[in-house]
Scaffold this motif. Structure first.
Motif, PDB file in Angstrom:
ATOM      1  N   ARG A  83       0.694  -1.068  -0.015  1.00  0.00           N
ATOM      2  CA  ARG A  83       0.074   0.098   0.053  1.00  0.00           C
ATOM      3  C   ARG A  83       0.739   1.357   0.023  1.00  0.00           C
ATOM      4  N   ARG A  99      -2.808  -8.440   4.513  1.00  0.00           N
ATOM      5  CA  ARG A  99      -2.537  -7.255   3.412  1.00  0.00           C
ATOM      6  C   ARG A  99      -3.596  -7.250   2.320  1.00  0.00           C
ATOM      7  N   GLU A 152      -5.670  -4.538   3.963  1.00  0.00           N
ATOM      8  CA  GLU A 152      -5.110  -3.420   3.926  1.00  0.00           C
ATOM      9  C   GLU A 152      -5.367  -2.698   2.408  1.00  0.00           C
TER      10      GLU A 152
END
Length: 484
Positions: free
Chosen positions: A244, A272, A275
């Motif tokens: 990110r 992840r 995210e």
């Protein structure tokens, strides 16, 4: 005497009339026959050249049509008076590039510099990545499905772009095996997975929008988004896949391959994925999940699709039959958020991204009868064995030159040069020797930072893989000697 300036060959592939027309045109253009000069009559010239009168008449009429001659009834042909001015003032033929530029879009002009689609040989050769093994496909069963589909079609039957039977079959399969949450009406059937990306780009992107793609990543995605005018930004990877980027410009669209990152094969963990979903604000950012070979996971149960974690309708899920079945069956599919389903299907029709109804019905039968899932289960075992065979061969024969990264799934692996040598040079030598691989640096979206080879194992039997690795060892022997 005009006949003395002309030589006709009866054995020439070009006919006598074509030869005569060409030679007279050249004589007039060069000034060997001056303007205003009268040529022999068709009868006289035919006799002097020992050809039929029709041959000469055809030549005279063609040159008159082109403006070289003036022909009047019962008069000898005369070279046009303004022949020099007419052809001397003609605009020069523009160079190829100059002629093309005003007629094409900026995107089309950039295509000449793009190494995609891949410039492979026409015949398949080891170790070309991204291919399924068509030799292991149940062609007889598939042929029966095709025949059954053809026989039950009726003339003038209403054609539906997305056949309900295949939508239902796909929805059920994706829910059970990939964790996708959708209704059948959210499933669109397209000619290819690339067509799905084109459809997304056409409906979601406004010129100037920021798009994040993995770097290195799948070049077809960047091509589709750039064609729509997007500003494509390559996002670097870590051991868990796409990172990110909080400092980067907020994207309109994020493209990712979380099940097996292309080309590294890395699997994005749930943390992840969460995210990434958090980075996509509902109503502002779309996520495109390309699950191109998610069926093939070898070391544990496959990770459910990112789409199944999405509760806000932000993810568009792309899949393909080309990897699960064969490259000849290139159908793709797109699962869209329910709020977009109607708009996307209308756009699909307008863009002509329509898949053969005949094959759609055959596919629905192939899946409903259990053949699709049975084929995938069988190929998982075969592909895992081939992956391990390739990895072992690389370690044995090229371990001092290449570091192979063994992916938990997929159909290809990457091997990085230990000395960060120029991978494009190695690829050229390997391709010339009969081993087709891909340079890892060629998959960069931004500046190339990786040096290695992308090697396919799925389509190649173990004896073919072994032979290819031995060729690689011979080609890269110079590197081994240099290191020693």
């Amino acid at each position: 005497m005009l006949a003395e300036l002309i030589t006709l060959k009866r054995s020439d592939e070009a006919g006598l009339a074509e030869q005569l027309t060409h030679q007279l045109r050249e004589l007039i253009s060069a000034g060997s026959i001056r303007r205003g000069a009268a040529l022999p009559s068709s009868r006289q010239l035919a006799a002097e050249l020992d050809v039929s009168r029709n041959t000469v008449t055809h030549a005279y009429e063609q040159l008159a049509a082109e403006g070289y001659l003036h022909v009047a009834e019962r008069r000898r042909p005369v070279v046009t008076d303004d022949i020099e001015e007419r052809f001397a003032k003609a605009a020069p033929v523009p160079k190829r590039d100059a002629a093309r530029k005003p007629l094409l879009s900026p995107w089309a002009l950039r295509l000449q510099d793009v190494d995609w689609p891949l410039s492979y040989q026409a015949d398949f050769r080891p170790l070309r990545p991204g291919l399924a093994d068509a030799r292991e496909f149940p062609h007889e069963i598939w042929a029966r499905c095709l025949r059954r589909s053809a026989l039950r079609r009726r003339f003038n039957e209403q054609t539906v772009v997305n056949r309900q039977s295949l939508r239902d079959a796909l929805r059920g399969y994706l829910e059970v095996n990939r964790g996708v949450r959708a209704e059948a009406e959210q499933v669109l059937i397209l000619p290819t997975a690339q067509a799905a990306l084109t459809l997304i780009a056409a409906t979601a992107i406004v010129p100037g929008d920021a798009v994040w793609t993995e770097d290195p990543g799948y070049p077809g995605a960047a091509a589709a988004f750039r064609a729509a005018g997007a500003d494509v930004l390559g996002i670097r990877l870590d051991e868990w896949g796409m990172m990110r980027m909080r400092e980067a410009r907020a994207p309109k669209l994020i493209f990712t391959t979380p099940s097996h990152q292309h080309p590294t094969g890395r699997v994005m963990p749930v943390a992840r994925r969460s995210e990434l979903l958090a980075a996509a604000e509902p109503g502002k950012t779309w996520i495109v999940e390309d699950d191109y070979d998610g069926e093939f996971h070898y070391d544990s149960r496959p990770m459910p699709a990112l789409q199944g974690l999405d509760r806000e309708g932000r993810v568009l899920y792309v899949g393909t039959f080309a990897k699960a079945m064969t490259a000849d069956i290139r159908f793709g599919y797109l699962v869209v958020p329910s709020a977009l389903a109607r708009t996307m299907e209308i756009a699909q029709r307008h863009l002509g991204l329509i898949a053969s109804v005949h094959i759609q019905e055959a596919l629905s039968d192939f899946m409903a009868d259990g053949h699709f899932l049975a084929h995938i289960r069988r190929m998982r075992r075969i592909y895992r064995s081939r992956r391990d065979h390739l990895a072992a061969g690389l370690t044995r024969h090229l371990g001092d030159v290449l570091a192979a990264e063994i992916p938990p799934g997929g159909m290809q692996l990457i091997a990085r040069f230990r000395d960060r040598a120029a991978d494009s040079d190695a690829v050229a030598r390997l391709v010339a020797a009969g081993v087709e691989v891909r340079a890892l640096s060629s998959l960069a979206v931004e500046r190339p930072r990786d040096s290695g080879l992308l090697l396919g194992f799925a389509a190649w039997r173990e004896n073919e893989i072994g032979a290819a690795v031995r060729i690689m060892a011979n080609c890269l022997a110079g590197k081994r000697a240099a290191r020693g």
